[in-house]
Each structure stands twice: as structure tokens, then as C-alpha cells.
Design a protein around this motif. Structure first.
Motif, PDB file in Angstrom:
ATOM      1  N   THR A   6     -97.401  89.263  27.097  1.00 43.33           N
ATOM      2  CA  THR A   6     -96.673  89.761  25.933  1.00 43.33           C
ATOM      3  C   THR A   6     -97.212  89.169  24.640  1.00 43.33           C
ATOM      4  O   THR A   6     -97.285  89.863  23.616  1.00 43.33           O
ATOM      5  N   THR A   7     -97.582  87.897  24.688  1.00 39.14           N
ATOM      6  CA  THR A   7     -98.067  87.241  23.470  1.00 39.14           C
ATOM      7  C   THR A   7     -99.422  87.770  23.008  1.00 39.14           C
ATOM      8  O   THR A   7     -99.859  87.472  21.898  1.00 39.14           O
ATOM      9  N   ASN A  11     -98.133  93.873  18.019  1.00 39.19           N
ATOM     10  CA  ASN A  11     -96.778  93.950  17.498  1.00 39.19           C
ATOM     11  C   ASN A  11     -96.666  95.182  16.594  1.00 39.19           C
ATOM     12  O   ASN A  11     -97.334  95.249  15.564  1.00 39.19           O
ATOM     13  N   GLU A  32     -89.842  88.025  11.971  1.00 43.54           N
ATOM     14  CA  GLU A  32     -90.324  87.729  13.318  1.00 43.54           C
ATOM     15  C   GLU A  32     -89.937  86.318  13.743  1.00 43.54           C
ATOM     16  O   GLU A  32     -89.530  86.089  14.889  1.00 43.54           O
ATOM     17  N   LYS A  35     -86.535  85.605  15.313  1.00 41.22           N
ATOM     18  CA  LYS A  35     -86.318  85.926  16.723  1.00 41.22           C
ATOM     19  C   LYS A  35     -86.537  84.715  17.638  1.00 41.22           C
ATOM     20  O   LYS A  35     -86.106  84.730  18.801  1.00 41.22           O
ATOM     21  N   ALA A  39     -84.718  83.370  21.335  1.00 37.76           N
ATOM     22  CA  ALA A  39     -85.512  83.247  22.561  1.00 37.76           C
ATOM     23  C   ALA A  39     -85.323  81.874  23.182  1.00 37.76           C
ATOM     24  O   ALA A  39     -85.193  81.742  24.412  1.00 37.76           O
ATOM     25  N   CYS A 165     -94.442  80.967  27.354  1.00 32.33           N
ATOM     26  CA  CYS A 165     -93.773  81.982  26.528  1.00 32.33           C
ATOM     27  C   CYS A 165     -94.033  83.398  27.025  1.00 32.33           C
ATOM     28  O   CYS A 165     -93.891  84.357  26.269  1.00 32.33           O
ATOM     29  N   ASN A 166     -94.425  83.521  28.280  1.00 26.96           N
ATOM     30  CA  ASN A 166     -94.671  84.827  28.874  1.00 26.96           C
ATOM     31  C   ASN A 166     -93.927  84.965  30.184  1.00 26.96           C
ATOM     32  O   ASN A 166     -93.888  84.035  30.990  1.00 26.96           O
ATOM     33  N   GLU A 167     -93.351  86.122  30.391  1.00 29.66           N
ATOM     34  CA  GLU A 167     -92.619  86.398  31.620  1.00 29.66           C
ATOM     35  C   GLU A 167     -93.579  86.444  32.804  1.00 29.66           C
ATOM     36  O   GLU A 167     -94.721  86.888  32.685  1.00 29.66           O
ATOM     37  N   LEU A 182     -89.119  83.759  25.593  1.00 31.35           N
ATOM     38  CA  LEU A 182     -89.938  84.962  25.426  1.00 31.35           C
ATOM     39  C   LEU A 182     -89.848  85.438  23.982  1.00 31.35           C
ATOM     40  O   LEU A 182     -88.870  86.082  23.587  1.00 31.35           O
ATOM     41  N   GLY A 184     -92.074  87.391  22.331  1.00 27.80           N
ATOM     42  CA  GLY A 184     -92.660  88.693  22.051  1.00 27.80           C
ATOM     43  C   GLY A 184     -94.012  88.604  21.369  1.00 27.80           C
ATOM     44  O   GLY A 184     -94.545  87.511  21.138  1.00 27.80           O
ATOM     45  N   PRO A 185     -94.604  89.768  21.045  1.00 22.32           N
ATOM     46  CA  PRO A 185     -95.936  89.793  20.428  1.00 22.32           C
ATOM     47  C   PRO A 185     -95.950  89.093  19.068  1.00 22.32           C
ATOM     48  O   PRO A 185     -94.976  89.136  18.317  1.00 22.32           O
TER      49      PRO A 185
END
Length: 304
Positions: A6-7, A11, A32, A35, A39, A165-167, A182, A184-185
Motif C-alpha cells: 500500500t505504501t 495516492n 494526509e 490520517k 491509523a 505499515c503494510n497489511e 496502515l 495508506g499511500p
């Protein structure tokens, strides 16, 4: 594969990034970044569990050891380096290791993060053992240096925590406990020094500070175990003694001088009207917890 992270994704909010005005850029960054706290909040239970383990291991003589590559490694070294002046902790109690060693703090060391043996060598060099907590930090959750470091730590009996930081991170499958905010981008695709770096810093703040609070390094929210090693910290120590006791700043300064700059000792001496030596004895009985030491003294002096 980077394509699955995801990173590393684009975005949608920042696809026209290079056409934004500075004001638009700042608003986008701020939106951003906002967020990130959510998380991290979603990982609250895991972070709290980590704090309990870390505090327990530190109380029993273990250490907290961060290790990572690049930004992740730098943030671990930063958090570790700030513990001694803030909490008067032993410099060897919280340790930060970066792939490639000290030169990598300022300049990337080619190939260090991909090494399959370097993390084990680094952890062996600090004598990692079964009382220690090893926190592997890798935004991607797949950095070879960190994965192999976690495997080394487990083989040597340390408790392992993976911060990514990634699922679906490989790191989460290897570690005893996983913390995975998490975010996100990123607004610059793949630049994980941004939101992911901020999330990492927030988590590390909680791990070290939470553990130190559990060890009695604060009195309420006052930093009572700081080292007054410069003019700012000396002034802060004086202010803390004044706030905790209600004494004027000039008297707080004198009290600190009598107590060799020890904030906790100065507060007990004033509050309980005892000698510095007795204050230190009660702090030792209370395992360094100022509030508990004062309670012990209060119970001892209570009328029967």
C-alpha cells in the motif's frame, strides 16, 4: 513485490502534486498526515501489550532494542538516544541499531538493508539475550535485514515485536507481537519517510515513554527522572521540583543542590522532611516510583 505494498501505491489525492501551489501542497500534506493518528489508534491494543512486555523486561534487567534500515533505523536510533536525558535511563537500556552502522544515519549504505547476516551480527554485537525485547522496524514489512534480525532474536530467546505499515507484512508473521498502522499511500509514492515515518515515530514514542512511565520515571506527568545536563534541563528540573512541592524556584534550586541534582530525591526530602539518604532508601524500596515512595513514608509516619 513492491506492487502489492500500500505504501508504494499511487495516492489519488496527490496525482497532480507537481502542479500544486505551495499553499495547496501544505493543505494536502496536512490532510494526509491527519490520517496517521487514526491509523496508530487502531493499533492501540497491540501497542499497550508491547508496553507491558517492555516494562516487565526492563524491570527485570532486560533491554529494549530497536533495529531497522534507512528511515526506520534512524527513527529507532533517535528514540533510543532520547531516553537517557529524558528519563535518566542507562544508555544501554534502550538501544537503536541501524543497518550499515552510524554512517547510515547520514548517508545510505548500499546493500545494508538487503543483507541476510548483518542484523544477526549487529544483535550479537550488543549481546542480545532472553530478557531483551527486539523491535524490528520495517515500513514495508519485508526488509531482509529486519526479517532476519527477528529470526535471530527469536532463536536467542528475546521477545520480538514487528512494526510495519503494510497489511499482510511478512514481519507480522515472524514476530511475537505485530504493530501495523496502515497509513495508506504516500503523497510521493513510496516515500515512507512521510506518513509511515510519522506513524513509526508516534508508535516508538508510546513504546519507550509508556514503558518508562510504568517504571516510575514520572510523577503524575512530571519528568522527575531527567538528567540536568544542560541549562535548559537544569531549569526544567528546578521548575519540576517547584511544581511538585509548591516551593519557590529559588528554594527548589537550593534543594536540588543539596540532593545532587536528583529531582525525585529533592521532592521527597521536602515533602517528607527526611534526609537525602533516607529519601534514596525509600525510592529503592519503591523501585524508583516517587508516588509509591511517598506513600511508604506516609504509612510509616502515620499515627497508630
Amino acid at each position: 513485490m513492491l506492487d502489492n505494498l500500500t505504501t508504494e501505491a499511487r495516492n489519488p489525492a496527490s496525482e497532480q502534486l507537481d502542479g500544486l501551489t505551495p499553499a495547496e501542497f501544505v493543505r494536502l500534506c496536512n490532510a494526509e498526515d491527519a490520517k496517521v493518528a487514526d491509523a496508530v489508534a487502531r493499533e492501540a491494543d497491540a501497542i499497550a501489550s508491547a508496553i507491558e512486555v517492555i516494562a516487565d523486561r526492563l524491570q527485570r534487567g532486560g533491554r529494549l532494542i530497536y533495529f531497522g534500515a534507512g528511515t526506520s533505523g534512524r527513527l529507532g536510533v533517535l528514540d533510543a538516544s532520547e531516553c537517557p536525558p529524558t528519563f535518566n535511563s542507562d544508555p544501554n537500556q534502550v538501544i537503536g541499531i541501524i543497518a550499515g552502522g552510524p554512517p547510515a544515519l547520514l548517508k545510505a549504505v548500499e546493500g545494508a538493508e538487503d543483507s541476510l547476516t548483518l542484523a544477526g551480527d549487529d544483535l550479537e554485537a550488543v549481546g542480545l539475550g532472553p530478557l531483551d525485547v527486539a523491535v524490528g522496524i520495517a515500513t514495508s514489512g519485508r526488509t531482509p535485514y529486519v526479517l532476519h534480525g527477528i529470526q535471530y532474536a527469536k532463536r536467542h530467546g528475546a521477545y520480538t515485536i514487528g512494526l510495519a505499515c503494510n497489511e499482510g507484512a511478512e514481519l507480522a508473521d515472524l514476530a511475537d507481537l505485530s504493530i501495523t498502522p496502515l497509513v495508506g499511500p504516500e503523497i510521493v509514492s513510496g516515500s515512507t519517510r512521510l506518513k509511515a515515518g510519522t506513524a513509526t515515530k508516534l508508535v516508538l514514542n508510546m513504546l519507550s515513554t509508556g514503558a518508562m512511565v510504568q517504571l516510575g520515571k514520572t510523577y503524575g506527568n512530571l519528568m522527575v527522572d531527567l538528567q540536568p545536563t544542560n541549562s535548559k534541563l537544569t531549569a526544567r528540573a528546578k521548575r519540576i521540583v517547584s511544581l511538585a512541592t509548591g516551593m519557590p524556584a529559588s528554594e527548589a534550586e537550593q534543594q536540588l543542590a543539596v540532593c545532587e541534582g536528583e529531582v525525585k530525591t529533592a521532592i521527597i526530602v521536602w515533602q517528607a522532611d527526611v534526609s537525602p539518604e533516607k529519601a534514596r532508601d525509600y525510592l529503592a524500596k519503591a523501585n524508583g516510583h516517587l508516588g509509591r515512595a511517598l506513600s511508604l513514608l506516609g504509612a510509616e509516619n502515620a499515627p497508630t
